[in-house]
Design a protein around this motif. Structure first.
Motif, mmCIF file in Angstrom:
data_model
loop_
_atom_site.group_PDB
_atom_site.id
_atom_site.type_symbol
_atom_site.label_atom_id
_atom_site.label_comp_id
_atom_site.label_asym_id
_atom_site.label_seq_id
_atom_site.Cartn_x
_atom_site.Cartn_y
_atom_site.Cartn_z
ATOM 1 N N LEU A 1 -5.223 67.927 19.934
ATOM 2 C CA LEU A 1 -5.291 68.248 18.406
ATOM 3 C C LEU A 1 -6.365 67.590 17.842
ATOM 4 O O LEU A 1 -6.476 66.371 17.710
ATOM 5 C CB LEU A 1 -4.000 67.947 17.790
ATOM 6 N N LEU A 2 -7.321 68.400 17.109
ATOM 7 C CA LEU A 2 -8.367 67.802 16.222
ATOM 8 C C LEU A 2 -8.070 67.842 14.823
ATOM 9 O O LEU A 2 -8.359 69.084 14.319
ATOM 10 C CB LEU A 2 -9.824 68.449 16.757
ATOM 11 N N PRO A 3 -7.683 66.704 14.039
ATOM 12 C CA PRO A 3 -7.464 66.691 12.771
ATOM 13 C C PRO A 3 -8.810 66.949 12.050
ATOM 14 O O PRO A 3 -9.966 66.199 12.416
ATOM 15 C CB PRO A 3 -6.703 65.680 12.219
ATOM 16 N N VAL A 4 -8.918 67.817 11.005
ATOM 17 C CA VAL A 4 -10.252 68.295 10.424
ATOM 18 C C VAL A 4 -9.928 68.072 8.637
ATOM 19 O O VAL A 4 -8.752 68.593 8.516
ATOM 20 C CB VAL A 4 -10.800 69.176 10.523
ATOM 21 N N GLY A 5 -10.735 67.702 8.174
ATOM 22 C CA GLY A 5 -10.557 67.733 6.700
ATOM 23 C C GLY A 5 -12.058 67.549 5.693
ATOM 24 O O GLY A 5 -12.916 67.975 6.237
ATOM 25 N N ALA A 6 -11.928 66.929 4.671
ATOM 26 C CA ALA A 6 -13.076 66.502 3.973
ATOM 27 C C ALA A 6 -12.725 65.479 3.143
ATOM 28 O O ALA A 6 -11.660 65.060 2.555
ATOM 29 C CB ALA A 6 -13.485 67.695 2.903
ATOM 30 N N VAL A 7 -13.700 64.723 2.561
ATOM 31 C CA VAL A 7 -13.663 63.613 1.744
ATOM 32 C C VAL A 7 -14.044 64.030 0.644
ATOM 33 O O VAL A 7 -15.299 64.264 0.324
ATOM 34 C CB VAL A 7 -14.323 62.211 2.526
ATOM 35 N N GLU A 8 -13.204 64.086 -0.227
ATOM 36 C CA GLU A 8 -13.516 64.877 -1.750
ATOM 37 C C GLU A 8 -12.693 64.375 -2.937
ATOM 38 O O GLU A 8 -11.649 63.866 -2.708
ATOM 39 C CB GLU A 8 -13.672 66.209 -1.861
ATOM 40 N N GLU B 1 -9.746 62.045 14.033
ATOM 41 C CA GLU B 1 -9.957 62.945 13.122
ATOM 42 C C GLU B 1 -11.569 63.206 12.828
ATOM 43 O O GLU B 1 -12.274 62.271 12.865
ATOM 44 C CB GLU B 1 -9.228 62.716 11.803
ATOM 45 N N VAL B 2 -11.902 64.226 12.432
ATOM 46 C CA VAL B 2 -13.295 64.449 11.797
ATOM 47 C C VAL B 2 -12.934 64.776 10.121
ATOM 48 O O VAL B 2 -12.610 65.608 9.557
ATOM 49 C CB VAL B 2 -14.002 65.704 12.263
ATOM 50 N N PRO B 3 -13.347 63.461 9.497
ATOM 51 C CA PRO B 3 -12.806 63.518 7.877
ATOM 52 C C PRO B 3 -13.756 64.196 7.132
ATOM 53 O O PRO B 3 -13.437 64.271 5.859
ATOM 54 C CB PRO B 3 -12.871 62.241 7.639
ATOM 55 N N TYR B 4 -15.018 64.668 7.711
ATOM 56 C CA TYR B 4 -16.089 64.977 6.831
ATOM 57 C C TYR B 4 -16.272 66.555 6.806
ATOM 58 O O TYR B 4 -16.059 67.011 7.916
ATOM 59 C CB TYR B 4 -17.435 64.401 7.065
ATOM 60 N N GLY B 5 -16.222 67.360 5.851
ATOM 61 C CA GLY B 5 -16.608 68.856 5.751
ATOM 62 C C GLY B 5 -17.385 69.235 4.655
ATOM 63 O O GLY B 5 -18.055 68.457 3.840
ATOM 64 N N VAL B 6 -17.567 70.532 4.506
ATOM 65 C CA VAL B 6 -18.386 71.244 3.573
ATOM 66 C C VAL B 6 -17.498 71.228 2.271
ATOM 67 O O VAL B 6 -16.458 71.708 1.845
ATOM 68 C CB VAL B 6 -18.762 72.658 3.885
ATOM 69 N N THR B 7 -17.981 70.494 1.250
ATOM 70 C CA THR B 7 -17.091 70.353 0.235
ATOM 71 C C THR B 7 -18.030 70.367 -1.220
ATOM 72 O O THR B 7 -18.248 69.421 -2.194
ATOM 73 C CB THR B 7 -16.296 69.046 0.146
ATOM 74 N N ARG B 8 -18.935 71.676 -1.550
ATOM 75 C CA ARG B 8 -19.887 71.841 -2.623
ATOM 76 C C ARG B 8 -19.065 71.801 -3.712
ATOM 77 O O ARG B 8 -19.670 71.666 -5.044
ATOM 78 C CB ARG B 8 -20.762 72.916 -2.477
ATOM 79 N N PHE C 1 -18.619 65.027 -9.354
ATOM 80 C CA PHE C 1 -17.523 64.266 -9.280
ATOM 81 C C PHE C 1 -17.742 63.018 -8.071
ATOM 82 O O PHE C 1 -18.102 63.230 -7.281
ATOM 83 C CB PHE C 1 -16.028 64.767 -8.854
ATOM 84 N N ALA C 2 -17.402 61.673 -8.567
ATOM 85 C CA ALA C 2 -17.565 60.543 -7.785
ATOM 86 C C ALA C 2 -16.759 60.815 -6.500
ATOM 87 O O ALA C 2 -15.439 61.062 -6.539
ATOM 88 C CB ALA C 2 -17.136 59.247 -8.521
ATOM 89 N N GLY C 3 -17.135 60.154 -5.302
ATOM 90 C CA GLY C 3 -16.653 60.216 -4.121
ATOM 91 C C GLY C 3 -16.645 61.313 -3.195
ATOM 92 O O GLY C 3 -16.266 61.214 -2.146
ATOM 93 N N GLY C 4 -17.296 62.564 -3.593
ATOM 94 C CA GLY C 4 -17.351 63.699 -2.624
ATOM 95 C C GLY C 4 -18.335 63.318 -1.624
ATOM 96 O O GLY C 4 -19.625 62.928 -1.931
ATOM 97 N N VAL C 5 -18.180 63.584 -0.475
ATOM 98 C CA VAL C 5 -19.028 63.472 0.860
ATOM 99 C C VAL C 5 -19.155 64.855 1.540
ATOM 100 O O VAL C 5 -18.181 65.199 2.174
ATOM 101 C CB VAL C 5 -18.803 62.391 1.755
ATOM 102 N N SER C 6 -20.277 65.483 1.192
ATOM 103 C CA SER C 6 -20.376 66.977 1.761
ATOM 104 C C SER C 6 -21.264 66.811 2.920
ATOM 105 O O SER C 6 -22.428 66.416 2.525
ATOM 106 C CB SER C 6 -20.585 68.051 0.698
ATOM 107 N N ILE C 7 -21.034 67.639 3.766
ATOM 108 C CA ILE C 7 -22.129 67.765 4.898
ATOM 109 C C ILE C 7 -22.328 69.406 4.914
ATOM 110 O O ILE C 7 -21.574 70.218 4.976
ATOM 111 C CB ILE C 7 -21.506 67.136 6.319
ATOM 112 N N GLY C 8 -23.468 69.694 5.542
ATOM 113 C CA GLY C 8 -23.798 71.094 5.644
ATOM 114 C C GLY C 8 -23.087 72.015 6.678
ATOM 115 O O GLY C 8 -22.503 71.150 7.718
#
Length: 241
Positions: free
Chosen positions: A25-32, A71-78, A83-90
């Motif tokens: 199982l590979l948990p995925v999400g975003a830091v936002e 887990e892979v915590p980073y995602g596309v979050t445009r 807002f402070a804290g968002g970390v978006s990757i392409g």
């Protein structure tokens, strides 16, 4: 052991001869941002919580062995721009990362992999669907009707970013990460993120980076929702096997 990264190299090699079929199982999400009350890591926290509960439920299954990948915590979050804290990757960065992770595992004969995601920005979801198709792995796509119909009214309404749905799940898993005093005073914000045309939280009217009714969130609701999410994931694991 439940966590893949806690195994030794020899133990991973032994999975091929195990009578139980390994499922990763590979948990995925975003830091936002998730409002003024909930943690930036809400999405991967929920994904990890689903995985841990499913692994616990299937711990005694004689036919399969569930292992949780880091887990892979980073995602596309445009949507969170401004807002402070968002970390978006392409998109292509996320696609390359996930396909290479899955490829490295399948080359070792570990072919049963499930992406478990709780970040629902359309561009992010499009990448995960592409990864599932090209890497030939499973994907628990919770916004699909077959799954969404089993979740809460707020989830189905599209007003569920850091609202009652997500905040309840965090309260069930990590209540220490929710600022309860702030949460209880937040007014409802009616923004349907599922409708077309939304490009970012601020322009949609989410001035505090949340929508829905977080003030109504409870740990009890979160536990019930986690139970449903675990049902969904266990079914997906069995389908994959």
């Amino acid at each position: 052991m439940t966590y893949f990264a806690e195994l030794s190299s020899r133990q991973v090699a032994a999975l091929a001869s195990d009578a139980r079929v390994p499922v990763l199982l590979l948990p995925v999400g975003a830091v936002e941002p998730h409002g003024p009350h909930a943690p930036l890591g809400t999405d991967p926290l929920i994904s990890r919580g689903m995985c841990e509960r499913a692994a616990a439920r299937l711990a005694g299954d004689p036919g399969l062995r569930v292992l949780i990948l880091p887990e892979v915590p980073y995602g596309v979050t445009r949507f969170a721009a401004g807002f402070a804290g968002g970390v978006s990757i392409g998109e292509e960065t996320l696609y390359a990362l996930l396909t290479e992770i899955c490829g490295a595992l399948t080359e070792q004969g570990l072919t049963r992999i499930l992406l478990v995601n709780n970040h629902f920005e359309p561009a992010h979801l499009a990448v995960l669907r592409r990864v599932a198709e090209t890497a030939d792995v499973g994907f628990v796509d919770l916004v699909r009707r077959r799954y969404a119909a089993r979740l809460t009214d707020e989830f189905r309404s599209g007003e569920c970013h850091a609202g009652q749905y997500e905040t309840s799940l965090v309260l069930a898993d990590r209540p220490d990460l929710v600022d309860a005093a702030v949460q209880r005073g937040l007014p409802a914000v009616h923004v349907d993120l599922a409708r077309g045309g939304v490009t970012d939280f601020a322009s949609a009217g989410m001035t505090e980076a949340y929508c829905g009714t977080p003030a109504q969130a409870t740990a009890e609701e979160g536990e019930k929702t986690f139970s449903v999410l675990t049902d969904i994931l266990v079914e997906a694991i069995r389908e994959l096997v």
